[in-house]
Design a protein around this motif. Structure first.
Motif, PDB file in Angstrom:
ATOM      1  N   ASN A 167     -29.765  -3.390  -3.224  1.00  0.00           N
ATOM      2  CA  ASN A 167     -29.507  -2.065  -2.673  1.00  0.00           C
ATOM      3  C   ASN A 167     -28.069  -1.609  -2.849  1.00  0.00           C
ATOM      4  N   ALA A 168     -27.334  -2.265  -3.727  1.00  0.00           N
ATOM      5  CA  ALA A 168     -25.944  -1.890  -3.964  1.00  0.00           C
ATOM      6  C   ALA A 168     -25.577  -2.194  -5.410  1.00  0.00           C
ATOM      7  N   THR A 169     -24.537  -1.512  -5.873  1.00  0.00           N
ATOM      8  CA  THR A 169     -24.072  -1.723  -7.240  1.00  0.00           C
ATOM      9  C   THR A 169     -22.567  -1.964  -7.258  1.00  0.00           C
ATOM     10  N   PRO A 170     -22.109  -2.828  -8.173  1.00  0.00           N
ATOM     11  CA  PRO A 170     -22.923  -3.684  -9.037  1.00  0.00           C
ATOM     12  C   PRO A 170     -23.428  -4.912  -8.283  1.00  0.00           C
ATOM     13  N   THR A 171     -24.616  -5.343  -8.615  1.00  0.00           N
ATOM     14  CA  THR A 171     -25.163  -6.603  -8.113  1.00  0.00           C
ATOM     15  C   THR A 171     -25.470  -7.482  -9.320  1.00  0.00           C
ATOM     16  N   PHE A 172     -25.110  -8.755  -9.222  1.00  0.00           N
ATOM     17  CA  PHE A 172     -25.261  -9.685 -10.350  1.00  0.00           C
ATOM     18  C   PHE A 172     -26.235 -10.809  -9.999  1.00  0.00           C
ATOM     19  N   LEU A 173     -26.992 -11.193 -11.016  1.00  0.00           N
ATOM     20  CA  LEU A 173     -27.872 -12.355 -10.938  1.00  0.00           C
ATOM     21  C   LEU A 173     -27.436 -13.339 -12.017  1.00  0.00           C
ATOM     22  N   LEU A 174     -27.477 -14.615 -11.679  1.00  0.00           N
ATOM     23  CA  LEU A 174     -27.247 -15.659 -12.682  1.00  0.00           C
ATOM     24  C   LEU A 174     -28.462 -16.573 -12.670  1.00  0.00           C
ATOM     25  N   ASN A 175     -29.193 -16.570 -13.780  1.00  0.00           N
ATOM     26  CA  ASN A 175     -30.455 -17.309 -13.879  1.00  0.00           C
ATOM     27  C   ASN A 175     -31.383 -16.978 -12.707  1.00  0.00           C
ATOM     28  N   GLY A 176     -31.442 -15.686 -12.380  1.00  0.00           N
ATOM     29  CA  GLY A 176     -32.365 -15.204 -11.369  1.00  0.00           C
ATOM     30  C   GLY A 176     -31.860 -15.293  -9.946  1.00  0.00           C
ATOM     31  N   ARG A 177     -30.712 -15.901  -9.734  1.00  0.00           N
ATOM     32  CA  ARG A 177     -30.171 -16.062  -8.387  1.00  0.00           C
ATOM     33  C   ARG A 177     -29.122 -14.984  -8.129  1.00  0.00           C
ATOM     34  N   LYS A 178     -29.299 -14.262  -7.044  1.00  0.00           N
ATOM     35  CA  LYS A 178     -28.359 -13.188  -6.726  1.00  0.00           C
ATOM     36  C   LYS A 178     -27.021 -13.766  -6.273  1.00  0.00           C
ATOM     37  N   LEU A 179     -25.949 -13.251  -6.845  1.00  0.00           N
ATOM     38  CA  LEU A 179     -24.606 -13.733  -6.525  1.00  0.00           C
ATOM     39  C   LEU A 179     -24.023 -12.920  -5.379  1.00  0.00           C
ATOM     40  N   ASP A 180     -23.090 -13.530  -4.662  1.00  0.00           N
ATOM     41  CA  ASP A 180     -22.435 -12.821  -3.568  1.00  0.00           C
ATOM     42  C   ASP A 180     -21.062 -12.310  -3.989  1.00  0.00           C
ATOM     43  N   VAL A 181     -20.824 -12.224  -5.289  1.00  0.00           N
ATOM     44  CA  VAL A 181     -19.557 -11.703  -5.822  1.00  0.00           C
ATOM     45  C   VAL A 181     -19.866 -10.618  -6.841  1.00  0.00           C
ATOM     46  N   ASN A 182     -18.891  -9.751  -7.094  1.00  0.00           N
ATOM     47  CA  ASN A 182     -19.136  -8.653  -8.030  1.00  0.00           C
ATOM     48  C   ASN A 182     -17.921  -8.290  -8.863  1.00  0.00           C
ATOM     49  N   THR A 183     -16.958  -9.197  -8.963  1.00  0.00           N
ATOM     50  CA  THR A 183     -15.801  -8.965  -9.830  1.00  0.00           C
ATOM     51  C   THR A 183     -15.728 -10.097 -10.855  1.00  0.00           C
ATOM     52  N   TRP A 184     -15.127  -9.791 -11.996  1.00  0.00           N
ATOM     53  CA  TRP A 184     -15.068 -10.777 -13.071  1.00  0.00           C
ATOM     54  C   TRP A 184     -14.270 -12.006 -12.664  1.00  0.00           C
TER      55      TRP A 184
END
Length: 248
Positions: free
Chosen positions: A216-233
């Motif tokens: 429900n927010a952007t950007p949201t990242f997934l790594l191998n299907g797991r949602k991450l709790d971070v959004n910066t490089w």
């Protein structure tokens, strides 16, 4: 996430406020792993130029079978997404070049301008989708400025049939001229923006995936299907390395 039918009825007012919306994921640690050896691209190709459209209608840069799959749910009117395009994409491409990491960009549609740009960046060759997206994010302030300047035309778009609505939004936002200067002819753009079925498919995919994955927010990242709790490089790169990614 609202159903698609409501996406087309979203208020067209106060577009500048959209860039200030919250961003980020909610959960997810990443398991550590040994360094993964580089995976050569097929002869005569390189992973940095390889683009595949996924079953989720996202655009994958790099090895589609990479052991580490990074996915971004992004909005084209999200300031944090624009920042990530500038600060994160160059580093991601270095990992993509190894064949160990792929990067997939998917839409989380938030508003009519977002849906218009999402349609336009898909209007050309698939290899250009992420390139055009990044250029659109670089132009975000100018896009909002054009909408504010042409507020009456932008508001009027809300009462138009779907096959005319997004053409009108693009014109009010200065997007037709912007993308024409980047290889998409005005006629090509108008044809894409008049394709209500295609536009509805983008919105439908966004709504369905947001509901399924709880995004429900952007950007949201997934790594191998797991949602991450971070959004910066700066926070994502260590997670890739922990999972086994290395630069060339």
């Amino acid at each position: 996430m609202k159903p698609t039918r409501n996406l087309f009825k979203l208020s067209l007012a106060a577009p500048l406020a959209l860039a200030l919306a919250a961003c980020g994921g909610e959960e997810g640690d990443v398991e550590s792993g040994d360094a993964i050896a580089a995976i050569p691209a097929p002869d005569g190709t390189n992973w940095g130029d390889t683009v595949t459209v996924s079953e989720q209608d996202g655009y994958i840069l790099g090895n589609p079978d990479a052991p580490l799959k990074l996915v971004e749910y992004a909005s084209h009117t999200c300031g944090a997404c624009a920042n990530f395009a500038m600060t994160g994409k160059p580093g991601i491409k270095e990992y993509v070049a190894t064949g160990v990491v792929s990067f997939e960009q998917r839409n989380l549609v938030r508003d009519p301008i977002d849906l218009t740009i999402a349609t336009l960046v898909r209007c050309g060759q698939k290899e250009q989708m992420q390139v055009l997206s990044d250029q659109g994010w670089q132009n975000l302030e100018q896009t909002f400025a054009a909408v504010n300047q042409n507020g009456a035309a932008y508001e009027a778009a809300g009462n138009m049939p779907l096959e005319q609505r997004f053409v009108q939004i693009a014109q009010a936002a200065g997007l037709i001229e912007f993308f024409a200067a980047r290889g998409l002819s005005a006629d090509q753009q108008r044809a894409c923006l008049a394709d209500a079925e295609k536009i509805e498919a983008i919105a439908n995919n966004s709504s369905a995936q947001a509901e399924e994955l709880g995004i429900n927010a952007t950007p949201t990242f997934l790594l191998n299907g797991r949602k991450l709790d971070v959004n910066t490089w700066k926070d994502i790169e260590p997670l890739l390395q922990r999972a086994g990614a290395r630069q060339e």
